[in-house]
Scaffold this motif. Structure first.
Motif, short mmCIF file in Angstrom:
data_model
loop_
_atom_site.label_atom_id
_atom_site.label_comp_id
_atom_site.label_asym_id
_atom_site.label_seq_id
_atom_site.Cartn_x
_atom_site.Cartn_y
_atom_site.Cartn_z
N GLY A 1 9.40 5.49 10.21
CA GLY A 1 8.44 6.59 10.17
C GLY A 1 8.40 7.33 8.86
O GLY A 1 7.61 8.25 8.69
N HIS A 2 9.24 6.93 7.92
CA HIS A 2 9.29 7.60 6.61
C HIS A 2 8.57 6.73 5.58
O HIS A 2 8.84 5.54 5.47
N GLU A 3 7.65 7.31 4.83
CA GLU A 3 6.98 6.57 3.78
C GLU A 3 7.83 6.56 2.52
O GLU A 3 8.21 7.60 2.00
N TYR A 4 8.11 5.37 2.04
CA TYR A 4 8.90 5.19 0.82
C TYR A 4 8.00 4.78 -0.33
O TYR A 4 6.99 4.09 -0.15
N GLN A 5 8.37 5.18 -1.53
CA GLN A 5 7.84 4.53 -2.71
C GLN A 5 8.41 3.11 -2.73
O GLN A 5 9.59 2.91 -2.47
N PHE A 6 7.56 2.13 -3.01
CA PHE A 6 8.03 0.75 -2.92
C PHE A 6 9.26 0.51 -3.78
O PHE A 6 10.19 -0.19 -3.37
N ASP A 7 9.27 1.09 -4.97
CA ASP A 7 10.39 0.85 -5.87
C ASP A 7 11.71 1.35 -5.30
O ASP A 7 12.79 0.88 -5.69
N GLU A 8 11.65 2.30 -4.35
CA GLU A 8 12.87 2.81 -3.71
C GLU A 8 13.55 1.76 -2.84
O GLU A 8 14.77 1.79 -2.67
#
Length: 333
Positions: free
Chosen positions: A145-152
């Motif tokens: 349910g948490h949106e991440y920056q892809f690079d993370e």
């Protein structure tokens, strides 16, 4: 009404399974938000007639698109071309979805704007009809349910095709066609969008239900051996794509893509090892591994398979033992 999710159904001679697949999308809570594209790839059985029945009964949800046979990649290309949904997901005509979890996925898609929304999926034994395994390990250390920056998260997981719902506009922006008349193009589909992906969201629901162990399945050892040139073609296609994208992709995205190349390289070497002892196959392994050592050292160094590591460490002298060890796995890849 604008659709939230386009489902591209790859359909080729799947009359025994297609009704179960299409029926899994029939629910009044979700159908207004769905576009189900049945891409018939030149079937010679009753698959198109089965699909047409759903089109006739639910014309606002189902569409049948008939085309000449071009392989799985061609059905994905056609689906991307004609899709109208904000998000795009691929489902094979002999698989299906968990309807309740699909409803939850679509409800979430209405509230987010992530480039990729990834869900769990389940392998179902085609004989026992029971779950073999739920694909949750890749997401184990990530917050649902948490949106991440892809690079993370690029070094923490690889998102399989069965897990992915991707923004349709992003798939068009990448302007890269999946190889046609070729097996094993799933890896192209999961890799090509990556330089354009900025955000990703993970959900716990297992949506896709993957039928495992079907006769003639492309991932069986006999099929992998028969189609090894297809697999090799895909390996070099994704490797070339990494080279092409090196000035556009971030370092984290390149790391992610080269991990996929490394996994595909290992799979190709395992195909060679799966054959009976053969000097030609040993030469193929050495030649292939040497190519990546000299031309994509990053992918070469990302190979984590212990058997490949031992072959390299012993200058491939353990090749006969590797072949013997693989004999116990002759019926499954």
């Amino acid at each position: 009404m604008d659709k939230i999710l386009s489902i591209s159904i790859a359909s080729y001679n799947v009359e025994a399974y297609l009704e179960e697949c299409l029926e899994s999308f029939v629910n009044s809570k979700v159908m207004d938000e769905l576009e189900v594209l049945v891409i018939d790839d030149g079937s010679s059985d009753s698959s198109p007639e089965i699909a047409q029945w759903y089109v006739d009964k639910f014309p606002d949800t189902f569409r049948l698109i008939r085309k000449e046979n071009g392989g799985h990649g061609s059905t994905i290309n056609k689906g991307i071309e004609v899709a109208s949904g904000k998000y795009f997901k691929v489902v094979d005509g002999d698989d299906w979805v968990n309807t309740g979890n699909l409803i939850r996925l679509v409800e979430k898609l209405k509230t987010v704007d992530s480039d990729i929304v990834a869900t769990n999926y389940t392998w179902i034994n085609c004989e026992t009809k029971l779950p073999e395994k739920r694909q949750e390990d890749p997401f184990r250390n990530l917050e649902y349910g948490h949106e991440y920056q892809f690079d993370e998260i690029a070094d923490r997981t690889i998102i399989d095709m069965h897990a992915m719902a991707v923004k349709t506009e992003l798939l068009r922006e990448m302007n890269e066609k999946i190889d046609e008349h070729t097996f094993y193009v799933d890896v192209e589909y999961i890799l090509f969008p990556i330089p354009y992906v900025k955000t990703v969201l993970f959900l716990e629901e297992d949506v896709y239900q993957y039928r495992l162990g079907m006769p003639g399945q492309s991932m069986s050892i006999k099929k992998m051996q028969k189609n090894l040139k297809n697999h090799l073609k895909v390996l070099f296609r994704i490797n070339d794509y990494c080279e092409k994208m090196k000035d556009k992709a971030t370092p984290a995205q390149m790391n992610y893509m080269n991990r996929i190349v490394a996994q595909t390289l290992v799979s190709q070497m395992k195909i060679y090892i799966s054959f009976p002892l053969d000097r030609k196959m040993k030469k193929n392994i050495i030649k292939l591994d040497s190519y990546f050592y000299h031309h994509n050292r990053d992918a070469y160094d990302k190979v984590a398979n212990r058997a490949v590591w031992l072959l390299r460490r012993t200058n491939y002298r353990l090749y006969p033992l590797a072949v013997l060890a693989f004999r116990n796995r002759r019926n499954s890849y």
